[in-house]
Design a protein around this motif. Structure first.
Motif, PDB file in Angstrom:
ATOM      1  N   ALA A   1      63.515  27.541  23.875  1.00  0.00           N
ATOM      2  CA  ALA A   1      63.846  26.121  23.971  1.00  0.00           C
ATOM      3  C   ALA A   1      62.656  25.424  24.603  1.00  0.00           C
ATOM      4  CB  ALA A   1      65.097  25.918  24.811  1.00  0.00           C
TER       5      ALA A   1
ATOM      6  N   ASP B   1      63.322  28.905  16.496  1.00  0.00           N
ATOM      7  CA  ASP B   1      63.627  30.291  16.130  1.00  0.00           C
ATOM      8  C   ASP B   1      62.543  30.764  15.165  1.00  0.00           C
ATOM      9  OD1 ASP B   1      66.086  30.291  17.537  1.00  0.00           O
ATOM     10  OD2 ASP B   1      67.051  29.322  15.825  1.00  0.00           O
TER      11      ASP B   1
ATOM     12  N   THR C   1      64.842  23.511  19.939  1.00  0.00           N
ATOM     13  CA  THR C   1      65.032  24.957  19.924  1.00  0.00           C
ATOM     14  C   THR C   1      64.243  25.488  18.736  1.00  0.00           C
ATOM     15  OG1 THR C   1      67.240  24.724  20.845  1.00  0.00           O
ATOM     16  CG2 THR C   1      66.714  26.820  19.805  1.00  0.00           C
TER      17      THR C   1
ATOM     18  N   THR D   1      65.455  23.070  15.659  1.00  0.00           N
ATOM     19  CA  THR D   1      66.548  22.136  15.871  1.00  0.00           C
ATOM     20  C   THR D   1      66.155  21.235  17.024  1.00  0.00           C
ATOM     21  OG1 THR D   1      68.096  23.856  15.194  1.00  0.00           O
ATOM     22  CG2 THR D   1      69.029  21.913  16.242  1.00  0.00           C
TER      23      THR D   1
ATOM     24  N   SER E   1      63.537  33.405  19.909  1.00  0.00           N
ATOM     25  CA  SER E   1      64.014  32.040  20.125  1.00  0.00           C
ATOM     26  C   SER E   1      63.561  31.519  21.478  1.00  0.00           C
ATOM     27  CB  SER E   1      65.543  31.992  20.080  1.00  0.00           C
ATOM     28  OG  SER E   1      66.006  32.394  18.828  1.00  0.00           O
TER      29      SER E   1
ATOM     30  N   THR F   1      61.264  21.976  26.268  1.00  0.00           N
ATOM     31  CA  THR F   1      61.761  20.739  26.876  1.00  0.00           C
ATOM     32  C   THR F   1      60.637  19.837  27.372  1.00  0.00           C
ATOM     33  OG1 THR F   1      62.008  21.874  28.993  1.00  0.00           O
ATOM     34  CG2 THR F   1      63.949  21.777  27.562  1.00  0.00           C
TER      35      THR F   1
END
Length: 141
Positions: free
Chosen positions: A39, A133, A131, A65, A37, A41
């Motif tokens: 994130a 995964d 996010t 997500t 996983s 940005t």
């Protein structure tokens, strides 16, 4: 009567049958048992998974997500170690991100990347917030 039965058995044995399908590669399905996983940005190429020498990576799917309404994309690729995914090969088209989740996941692997390859995502757009995964397996040879 015995001659008739023997003739029927012989006829059935000589009757042409359908040919069996020819398989290429392994018949064993690879079940994914790992998750990576990250994130994202900013708009960039980001490493999700570092390759392991001597092991191929088998991908079962992903879950994205997003926290942005629209205007950004995410693309999955693989490449050699070094920078994030040097000499990249694209695995997915550019997926438009919105506040809805994007799911593409199965129980078994549907694509494999070469031995030791790094898996990355490429995000683009003025506003990126997601996010990611990755569901995968790296079985030992």
């Amino acid at each position: 009567m015995k001659k008739l039965c023997a003739a029927l058995v012989l006829l059935l044995l000589l009757w042409p049958s359908a040919a069996f399908a020819q398989y290429i590669g392994t018949l064993n399905q690879i079940q994914c048992n790992k998750t990576a996983s990250i994130a994202a940005t900013t708009a960039a190429t980001t490493s999700v998974l570092t390759g392991v020498a001597g092991q191929a990576t088998h991908i079962c799917g992903y879950l994205i997500t997003s926290s942005v309404a629209s205007g950004s994309t995410l693309q999955l690729e693989y490449g050699t170690q070094g920078g994030p995914c040097s000499t990249p090969t694209i695995l997915s088209g550019a997926l438009n991100l919105s506040t809805n989740a994007i799911v593409n996941r199965g129980q078994f692997a549907y694509v494999s990347v070469p031995t030791g390859a790094q898996v990355c995502i490429v995000t683009a757009g003025a506003s990126v917030g997601a996010t990611f995964d990755l569901y995968y397996a790296q079985p030992t040879p």
